[in-house]
Design a protein around this motif. Structure first.
Motif, mmCIF file in Angstrom:
data_model
loop_
_atom_site.group_PDB
_atom_site.id
_atom_site.type_symbol
_atom_site.label_atom_id
_atom_site.label_comp_id
_atom_site.label_asym_id
_atom_site.label_seq_id
_atom_site.Cartn_x
_atom_site.Cartn_y
_atom_site.Cartn_z
ATOM 1 N N VAL A 174 0.854 -1.192 0.000
ATOM 2 C CA VAL A 174 0.000 0.000 0.000
ATOM 3 C C VAL A 174 0.883 1.232 0.000
ATOM 4 O O VAL A 174 1.661 1.433 0.935
ATOM 5 C CB VAL A 174 -0.885 0.074 1.269
ATOM 6 C CG1 VAL A 174 -2.106 0.938 1.020
ATOM 7 C CG2 VAL A 174 -1.277 -1.296 1.777
ATOM 8 N N LEU A 192 -3.002 5.640 2.475
ATOM 9 C CA LEU A 192 -3.529 5.942 3.813
ATOM 10 C C LEU A 192 -3.700 7.439 4.053
ATOM 11 O O LEU A 192 -4.598 7.850 4.780
ATOM 12 C CB LEU A 192 -2.602 5.388 4.905
ATOM 13 C CG LEU A 192 -2.402 3.876 4.959
ATOM 14 C CD1 LEU A 192 -1.623 3.516 6.220
ATOM 15 C CD2 LEU A 192 -3.707 3.121 4.894
ATOM 16 N N VAL A 222 -6.489 2.833 10.166
ATOM 17 C CA VAL A 222 -6.355 1.523 10.823
ATOM 18 C C VAL A 222 -7.452 0.579 10.345
ATOM 19 O O VAL A 222 -7.220 -0.625 10.163
ATOM 20 C CB VAL A 222 -6.375 1.672 12.360
ATOM 21 C CG1 VAL A 222 -6.489 0.309 13.039
ATOM 22 C CG2 VAL A 222 -5.104 2.388 12.838
ATOM 23 N N LEU A 237 -6.298 -0.723 7.037
ATOM 24 C CA LEU A 237 -5.242 -1.723 7.213
ATOM 25 C C LEU A 237 -5.805 -3.036 7.744
ATOM 26 O O LEU A 237 -5.347 -4.124 7.379
ATOM 27 C CB LEU A 237 -4.152 -1.187 8.164
ATOM 28 C CG LEU A 237 -3.264 -0.062 7.615
ATOM 29 C CD1 LEU A 237 -2.299 0.436 8.696
ATOM 30 C CD2 LEU A 237 -2.482 -0.530 6.385
ATOM 31 N N THR A 238 -6.812 -2.933 8.617
ATOM 32 C CA THR A 238 -7.420 -4.137 9.192
ATOM 33 C C THR A 238 -8.136 -4.945 8.115
ATOM 34 O O THR A 238 -8.042 -6.181 8.080
ATOM 35 C CB THR A 238 -8.401 -3.730 10.317
ATOM 36 O OG1 THR A 238 -7.681 -2.975 11.299
ATOM 37 C CG2 THR A 238 -9.021 -4.965 10.967
ATOM 38 N N LYS A 288 -5.492 -6.571 6.089
ATOM 39 C CA LYS A 288 -4.877 -7.672 6.840
ATOM 40 C C LYS A 288 -5.706 -8.955 6.709
ATOM 41 O O LYS A 288 -5.164 -10.057 6.713
ATOM 42 C CB LYS A 288 -4.737 -7.279 8.326
ATOM 43 C CG LYS A 288 -3.727 -8.139 9.076
ATOM 44 C CD LYS A 288 -3.609 -7.736 10.534
ATOM 45 C CE LYS A 288 -4.741 -8.312 11.350
ATOM 46 N NZ LYS A 288 -4.531 -8.169 12.802
ATOM 47 N N MET A 292 2.868 -7.006 5.160
ATOM 48 C CA MET A 292 2.192 -5.809 4.680
ATOM 49 C C MET A 292 3.217 -4.691 4.625
ATOM 50 O O MET A 292 3.910 -4.415 5.612
ATOM 51 C CB MET A 292 1.058 -5.437 5.624
ATOM 52 C CG MET A 292 0.426 -4.129 5.248
ATOM 53 S SD MET A 292 -1.375 -4.070 5.250
ATOM 54 C CE MET A 292 -1.915 -5.319 6.343
ATOM 55 N N VAL A 333 3.795 -0.649 3.791
ATOM 56 C CA VAL A 333 3.062 0.613 3.714
ATOM 57 C C VAL A 333 4.067 1.759 3.517
ATOM 58 O O VAL A 333 5.048 1.851 4.257
ATOM 59 C CB VAL A 333 2.255 0.875 5.007
ATOM 60 C CG1 VAL A 333 1.387 2.122 4.848
ATOM 61 C CG2 VAL A 333 1.395 -0.336 5.378
ATOM 62 N N MET A 340 0.469 0.714 12.341
ATOM 63 C CA MET A 340 0.637 -0.693 11.976
ATOM 64 C C MET A 340 0.584 -1.592 13.207
ATOM 65 O O MET A 340 0.065 -2.703 13.150
ATOM 66 C CB MET A 340 1.933 -0.881 11.178
ATOM 67 C CG MET A 340 1.877 -0.180 9.818
ATOM 68 S SD MET A 340 3.430 -0.254 8.889
ATOM 69 C CE MET A 340 3.352 -1.953 8.245
ATOM 70 N N THR A 343 -2.940 -2.008 14.184
ATOM 71 C CA THR A 343 -3.620 -2.930 13.277
ATOM 72 C C THR A 343 -3.376 -4.387 13.691
ATOM 73 O O THR A 343 -4.031 -5.304 13.183
ATOM 74 C CB THR A 343 -3.121 -2.684 11.832
ATOM 75 O OG1 THR A 343 -3.371 -1.322 11.487
ATOM 76 C CG2 THR A 343 -3.819 -3.586 10.827
#
Lengths: 270, 270
Positions: free
Chosen positions: B110, B114, B121, B124-125, B128, B137, B139, B184, B187
């Motif tokens: 990613v 963001l 978050v 990201l969740t 995930k 992951m 970022v 992160m 997350t």
């Protein structure tokens, strides 16, 4: 972009320097060493914060470390003696009135000195005079304007700004790090290369949280509380609020960023 | 961001992103490569500024690159086709409503996404969820508050602040880079490691002066002139003064600093 990948600029290089840095000193100095037999001037050694590191990394070089303050020199000598180094001699001297013949040093090293001077190029020019042609000048400075953090806080930025302003009132420049390249070029050094040394601190590095965010940077800001309020730059409550917010950046989830700059240039062979 | 500043829509913005990826590609991506056979989700590929680089660095991996915008996807596909890569498939999808089964990707990537989201978050969740346990992951985000320069200029900082404020008004966060680590960790990723990628530009690097200071950063600020003045954040004269001062940092003797942050974390093996 490829030319950017020189020592210190490459983020992985910076990261490696940071990761291997047991202390801040390593981040700044691990790539400085002088050949055996070379004669090096450390200008403005203060209490010897860098002197032991210099002596350790270049055991075959001979250092002359100068400072205007006899007290500082005594402390610097105590430190190097305690560490068992015999390759450093100390001498009380002012950078602006150096008691050395022209071209008497192979290399010159200046760390956290220019920030205090109103005419940094003049000082570098004087130092260049005692450097032999072909010799290197290494300059390291911080830059308080490189400071940012999470949680962000305008109160914390205001407290930091007090230190910037105090240093300006004293004739110095707390934002000098970013200016090393133009200053060294203006001094007439050649092959000038400046690399940033960013200190990035998150909760995964408790040693840096404590050693840098708390005990170096925040402590430094706390140290100017009286001067800043006496000078009328800020009221005590606002200053304390800023310091509180700086401390929060050292709590879990906080992040703190600061960047030093290191420049190396060479005196032109004539 | 506001409609005037959605990455990739405006042809000039598109060009800016291409220039940015051209000069920053190594800085940001040189340490990202995925094993042959791995299946990677690029979430929010936009016009494919990073997609070609991903495909090139991991020729044996298979990428699924998604974006909400069909137009951006078409441009991204054109780019990867032109570069001759066949290991990328494009799919129109919203990060917040992913059309993929749980644990269907080995890795997630990613970049510059963001900053536009009000609940990073949460995003990201969701990402995930489609990542297999043990997968990584990655970022990457910038941080406009990491910007400083020489000559310093409060007018330039005010112009930059307009972009920060516009992004905030649009629900995003232009200062998100510094927050990657706590985001992160929140997350629930493990072994999170964040490294700063500082772009330091002085006159010794004319490619970066032109490619980054002028054509990436200053152009980006110039691009919000109408939005900023329309929103009443600044008057046109003050904005233009700020842009003029930013341009001065690209003149001889100028210095420009900006930092991106790259975080890599792992989904916990359950």
């Amino acid at each position: 972009m490829s030319e950017a990948y020189v020592h210190g600029y490459d983020p992985r290089e910076n990261e490696r320097l940071r990761d291997q840095a047991g202390t801040l000193v390593d981040l700044l100095h691990s790539d400085t060493s002088y050949p055996s037999g070379s004669v090096v001037l450390e200008a403005g050694c203060g209490v010897g914060a860098q002197t032991v590191t210099l002596a350790r990394r270049s055991p075959g070089a001979r250092f002359t470390s100068i400072d205007v303050s006899a007290d500082s020199l005594a402390e610097a000598k105590r430190k190097t003696d305690a560490a068992g180094f015999t390759n450093v001699q100390f001498q009380q001297a002012d950078i602006c009135a150096l008691p050395f013949a022209p071209e008497s040093f192979d290399h010159v090293f200046v760390c956290f000195v220019l920030e205090h001077l109103s005419r940094p190029v003049e000082a570098l020019t004087i130092l260049k005079r005692v450097l032999r042609p072909g010799g290197t000048m290494t300059v390291i400075e911080g830059d308080h304007g490189s400071t940012y953090f999470h949680p962000d806080s305008s109160a914390a930025h205001r407290a930091i700004q007090c230190l910037v302003e105090l240093q300006r009132l004293a004739g110095g420049n707390a934002l000098i790090g970013r200016q090393l390249y133009p200053l060294m070029v203006e001094t007439g050094l050649e092959a000038v290369h400046v690399s940033p040394r960013m200190v990035y601190v998150d909760s995964s590095r408790p040693d840096l949280v404590d050693g840098f965010t708390r005990k170096t940077f925040t402590a430094m800001i706390e140290g100017v509380r009286k001067s800043a309020t006496d000078a009328g730059l800020i009221d005590p409550e606002s200053f304390d609020a800023g310091v509180r917010d700086l401390r929060r950046t050292a709590e879990p989830g906080g992040v703190f960023c600061y960047t030093f700059f290191k420049g190396v240039g060479r005196k032109i062979q004539e």
